[in-house]
Enzyme design. Structure first.
Site, PDB file in Angstrom:
ATOM      1  N   ASN A   6       0.883  -1.134   0.073  1.00 35.73           N
ATOM      2  CA  ASN A   6      -0.084  -0.035  -0.045  1.00 35.73           C
ATOM      3  C   ASN A   6       0.939   1.154   0.198  1.00 35.73           C
ATOM      4  O   ASN A   6       1.727   1.538   0.961  1.00 35.73           O
ATOM      5  CB  ASN A   6      -0.980  -0.033   1.301  1.00 35.73           C
ATOM      6  CG  ASN A   6      -1.833   1.121   1.478  1.00 35.73           C
ATOM      7  OD1 ASN A   6      -1.403   2.242   1.026  1.00 35.73           O
ATOM      8  ND2 ASN A   6      -3.125   0.982   1.678  1.00 35.73           N
ATOM      9  N   HIS A   9       1.044   6.363   1.652  1.00 38.03           N
ATOM     10  CA  HIS A   9       1.645   7.087   2.547  1.00 38.03           C
ATOM     11  C   HIS A   9       3.015   7.694   1.841  1.00 38.03           C
ATOM     12  O   HIS A   9       3.534   8.980   2.426  1.00 38.03           O
ATOM     13  CB  HIS A   9       2.038   6.475   3.881  1.00 38.03           C
ATOM     14  CG  HIS A   9       0.878   6.139   4.593  1.00 38.03           C
ATOM     15  ND1 HIS A   9       0.043   7.240   5.179  1.00 38.03           N
ATOM     16  CD2 HIS A   9       0.390   4.889   5.051  1.00 38.03           C
ATOM     17  CE1 HIS A   9      -0.992   6.597   5.686  1.00 38.03           C
ATOM     18  NE2 HIS A   9      -0.827   5.451   5.661  1.00 38.03           N
ATOM     19  N   HIS A  42      -5.583   3.662  -1.811  1.00 38.31           N
ATOM     20  CA  HIS A  42      -7.005   3.934  -1.209  1.00 38.31           C
ATOM     21  C   HIS A  42      -7.234   5.352  -1.805  1.00 38.31           C
ATOM     22  O   HIS A  42      -6.562   6.392  -1.318  1.00 38.31           O
ATOM     23  CB  HIS A  42      -6.987   3.843   0.266  1.00 38.31           C
ATOM     24  CG  HIS A  42      -8.291   4.026   0.850  1.00 38.31           C
ATOM     25  ND1 HIS A  42      -8.181   3.810   2.303  1.00 38.31           N
ATOM     26  CD2 HIS A  42      -9.215   4.694   0.480  1.00 38.31           C
ATOM     27  CE1 HIS A  42      -9.699   4.113   2.533  1.00 38.31           C
ATOM     28  NE2 HIS A  42     -10.175   4.511   1.347  1.00 38.31           N
ATOM     29  N   ARG A  44      -9.433   8.035  -1.117  1.00 39.47           N
ATOM     30  CA  ARG A  44     -10.272   8.436   0.017  1.00 39.47           C
ATOM     31  C   ARG A  44     -11.380   9.539  -0.650  1.00 39.47           C
ATOM     32  O   ARG A  44     -10.810  10.289  -1.504  1.00 39.47           O
ATOM     33  CB  ARG A  44      -9.665   8.813   1.126  1.00 39.47           C
ATOM     34  CG  ARG A  44      -8.864   7.666   1.910  1.00 39.47           C
ATOM     35  CD  ARG A  44      -8.303   8.208   3.195  1.00 39.47           C
ATOM     36  NE  ARG A  44      -9.209   8.381   4.205  1.00 39.47           N
ATOM     37  CZ  ARG A  44      -9.684   7.561   5.019  1.00 39.47           C
ATOM     38  NH1 ARG A  44      -8.762   6.423   5.369  1.00 39.47           N
ATOM     39  NH2 ARG A  44     -10.685   7.543   5.892  1.00 39.47           N
ATOM     40  N   ARG A  48      -7.105  12.735   0.855  1.00 41.75           N
ATOM     41  CA  ARG A  48      -6.070  13.252   1.592  1.00 41.75           C
ATOM     42  C   ARG A  48      -4.744  12.860   1.033  1.00 41.75           C
ATOM     43  O   ARG A  48      -3.723  13.366   1.572  1.00 41.75           O
ATOM     44  CB  ARG A  48      -6.232  12.845   2.918  1.00 41.75           C
ATOM     45  CG  ARG A  48      -6.128  11.415   3.289  1.00 41.75           C
ATOM     46  CD  ARG A  48      -6.162  11.142   4.805  1.00 41.75           C
ATOM     47  NE  ARG A  48      -7.434  11.355   5.229  1.00 41.75           N
ATOM     48  CZ  ARG A  48      -7.830  10.599   6.479  1.00 41.75           C
ATOM     49  NH1 ARG A  48      -7.073   9.784   7.241  1.00 41.75           N
ATOM     50  NH2 ARG A  48      -9.078  10.778   6.896  1.00 41.75           N
ATOM     51  N   GLU A  69      -8.446   0.478  -3.155  1.00 37.16           N
ATOM     52  CA  GLU A  69      -9.299   0.553  -1.825  1.00 37.16           C
ATOM     53  C   GLU A  69     -10.143   1.621  -1.951  1.00 37.16           C
ATOM     54  O   GLU A  69      -9.887   2.672  -2.284  1.00 37.16           O
ATOM     55  CB  GLU A  69      -8.213   0.827  -0.729  1.00 37.16           C
ATOM     56  CG  GLU A  69      -8.335  -0.474   0.293  1.00 37.16           C
ATOM     57  CD  GLU A  69      -7.219  -0.024   1.133  1.00 37.16           C
ATOM     58  OE1 GLU A  69      -7.812   0.951   2.085  1.00 37.16           O
ATOM     59  OE2 GLU A  69      -6.088  -0.636   1.533  1.00 37.16           O
ATOM     60  N   THR A 100      -8.336   3.429   8.032  1.00 34.38           N
ATOM     61  CA  THR A 100      -9.595   2.691   8.215  1.00 34.38           C
ATOM     62  C   THR A 100      -9.508   1.877   9.546  1.00 34.38           C
ATOM     63  O   THR A 100      -8.746   1.494  10.014  1.00 34.38           O
ATOM     64  CB  THR A 100      -9.490   1.562   7.053  1.00 34.38           C
ATOM     65  OG1 THR A 100      -9.203   2.186   5.891  1.00 34.38           O
ATOM     66  CG2 THR A 100     -10.865   0.759   7.025  1.00 34.38           C
ATOM     67  N   GLU A 150     -10.813  -9.505   2.879  1.00 34.82           N
ATOM     68  CA  GLU A 150      -9.785  -9.328   3.402  1.00 34.82           C
ATOM     69  C   GLU A 150      -9.774  -8.986   5.043  1.00 34.82           C
ATOM     70  O   GLU A 150     -10.630  -8.189   5.217  1.00 34.82           O
ATOM     71  CB  GLU A 150      -9.186  -7.725   2.952  1.00 34.82           C
ATOM     72  CG  GLU A 150      -7.835  -7.448   3.665  1.00 34.82           C
ATOM     73  CD  GLU A 150      -7.079  -6.127   3.124  1.00 34.82           C
ATOM     74  OE1 GLU A 150      -7.155  -6.161   1.726  1.00 34.82           O
ATOM     75  OE2 GLU A 150      -6.330  -5.673   3.607  1.00 34.82           O
ATOM     76  N   HIS A 189      -3.790  -4.563   7.526  1.00 33.77           N
ATOM     77  CA  HIS A 189      -3.720  -3.569   8.418  1.00 33.77           C
ATOM     78  C   HIS A 189      -2.922  -3.715   9.681  1.00 33.77           C
ATOM     79  O   HIS A 189      -3.115  -4.791  10.413  1.00 33.77           O
ATOM     80  CB  HIS A 189      -5.135  -3.182   8.987  1.00 33.77           C
ATOM     81  CG  HIS A 189      -5.516  -1.774   9.145  1.00 33.77           C
ATOM     82  ND1 HIS A 189      -5.025  -1.033  10.461  1.00 33.77           N
ATOM     83  CD2 HIS A 189      -5.996  -0.805   8.399  1.00 33.77           C
ATOM     84  CE1 HIS A 189      -5.236   0.440  10.071  1.00 33.77           C
ATOM     85  NE2 HIS A 189      -5.987   0.480   9.222  1.00 33.77           N
TER      86      HIS A 189
HETATM   87  N1  PXP Z   1      -5.723  -3.341   3.950  1.00 35.45           N
HETATM   88  C1  PXP Z   1      -6.912  -2.390   4.206  1.00 35.45           C
HETATM   89  C2  PXP Z   1      -8.192  -2.570   3.783  1.00 35.45           C
HETATM   90  C3  PXP Z   1      -6.468  -0.864   4.451  1.00 35.45           C
HETATM   91  O1  PXP Z   1      -7.400  -0.055   4.877  1.00 35.45           O
HETATM   92  C4  PXP Z   1      -5.130  -0.519   5.001  1.00 35.45           C
HETATM   93  C5  PXP Z   1      -4.772   0.762   5.354  1.00 35.45           C
HETATM   94  O2  PXP Z   1      -4.924   1.742   4.397  1.00 35.45           O
HETATM   95  C6  PXP Z   1      -4.089  -1.522   4.495  1.00 35.45           C
HETATM   96  C7  PXP Z   1      -4.505  -2.907   4.164  1.00 35.45           C
HETATM   97  C8  PXP Z   1      -2.720  -1.334   4.858  1.00 35.45           C
HETATM   98  O3  PXP Z   1      -2.538  -1.054   6.618  1.00 35.45           O
HETATM   99  P1  PXP Z   1      -1.153  -0.404   6.872  1.00 35.45           P
HETATM  100  O4  PXP Z   1      -0.913   0.697   6.287  1.00 35.45           O
HETATM  101  O5  PXP Z   1      -1.523  -0.496   8.273  1.00 35.45           O
HETATM  102  O6  PXP Z   1      -0.217  -1.505   6.565  1.00 35.45           O
END
Ligand code: PXP
Length: 239
Positions: A6, A9, A42, A44, A48, A69, A100, A150, A189
């Site tokens: 992901n 960030h 993601h 959003r 953001r 996402e 999330t 997931e 997550h």
């Molecule tokens: N899976 C989902 C559905 C999420 O919402 C997120 C966070 O955006 C992640 C995975 C990745 O989580 P993390 O950034 O904590 O590794």
């Protein structure tokens, strides 16, 4: 087991300064070079971090399958149908949350989710639902016709040490149950290098989606070389 990275960030850093860098597309290309199996981003509603244009570029200009996402809202569904990522993971979304916060209540939002799952599936997109380790919710995912879920591992990863065993038991039971229904089981997550070994206790996992911890580690892996490069650049000063 596959790794979806992901890269939200990376976009968070870019948006913090309103620059064009660091570009999540460049990050995705590096992830591919490192051997990752997929890219997750993601989009959003408040935009953001990831922007609409990022999603189109991530689909077209990097080699890995894109997992988009998104919340179950009309305007983002339209974008998904236009981009056609390999996969969409539907998540609950609140404006004020830092990230999330929990899984979808698939039972409460059954009808709305069913029509979205049908619409995205007809477009050839694999639909995944982000859910807590709850058998009633998982049974509803199956009924709705989503091929994939997931499991929300954040509850386990953020739990106090004395609560972790019960959280893990729930994740194991949930993965067993989902697999017995023929669902593909992903998880994500809060996963990092420290808790990764415990995540291995969850059976039947196809893909882990990991973001924040990888981007955080990347800062430190890259900081030393970045300072050295700047010092080399500064040697050209003749003042
Ligand atoms: N899976 C989902 C559905 C999420 O919402 C997120 C966070 O955006 C992640 C995975 C990745 O989580 P993390 O950034 O904590 O590794």
């Amino acid at each position: 087991m596959k790794l979806g990275v992901n890269i939200d960030h990376v976009a968070t850093l870019r948006q913090a300064r309103g620059t064009v860098y660091p570009d999540p597309l460049d990050a995705a290309i590096l992830c591919a070079r490192a051997g990752a199996h997929g890219i997750t981003a993601h989009l959003r509603e408040d935009r953001r971090h990831i922007q609409d244009d990022d999603i189109f570029r991530l689909k077209e200009l990097q080699p890995l399958p894109l997992n988009l996402e998104m919340a179950n809202v009309e305007s983002i569904i339209e974008i998904a149908l236009s981009v056609k990522p390999a996969e969409v993971c539907i998540v609950p979304e609140k404006r004020q949350e830092l990230t999330t916060e929990g899984g979808l209540d698939v039972v409460a939002h059954y009808d709305a989710l069913k029509s979205t799952v049908e619409c995205l599936s007809e477009a050839g997109i694999e639909v995944s639902l982000f859910v807590d380790a709850d058998q009633e919710i998982i049974a509803a995912c199956k009924e709705i016709g989503a091929p994939t879920l997931e499991l929300h591992t954040g509850t386990y990863c953020d739990a106090e040490p004395n609560e972790r065993a019960i959280c893990m038991e729930k994740l194991i039971d949930a993965a067993d149950f989902a697999y017995s229904l023929g669902l593909k089981v992903n998880a994500g997550h809060g996963i990092n290098q420290e808790n990764l070994g415990a995540i291995f206790c969850i059976p039947h996992l196809d893909t882990l989606n990991i973001g924040h911890s990888i981007v955080c580690r990347a800062v430190f892996h890259g900081l030393e070389i970045s300072v050295k490069e700047m010092l080399v650049g500064m040697q050209e000063y003749e003042g």
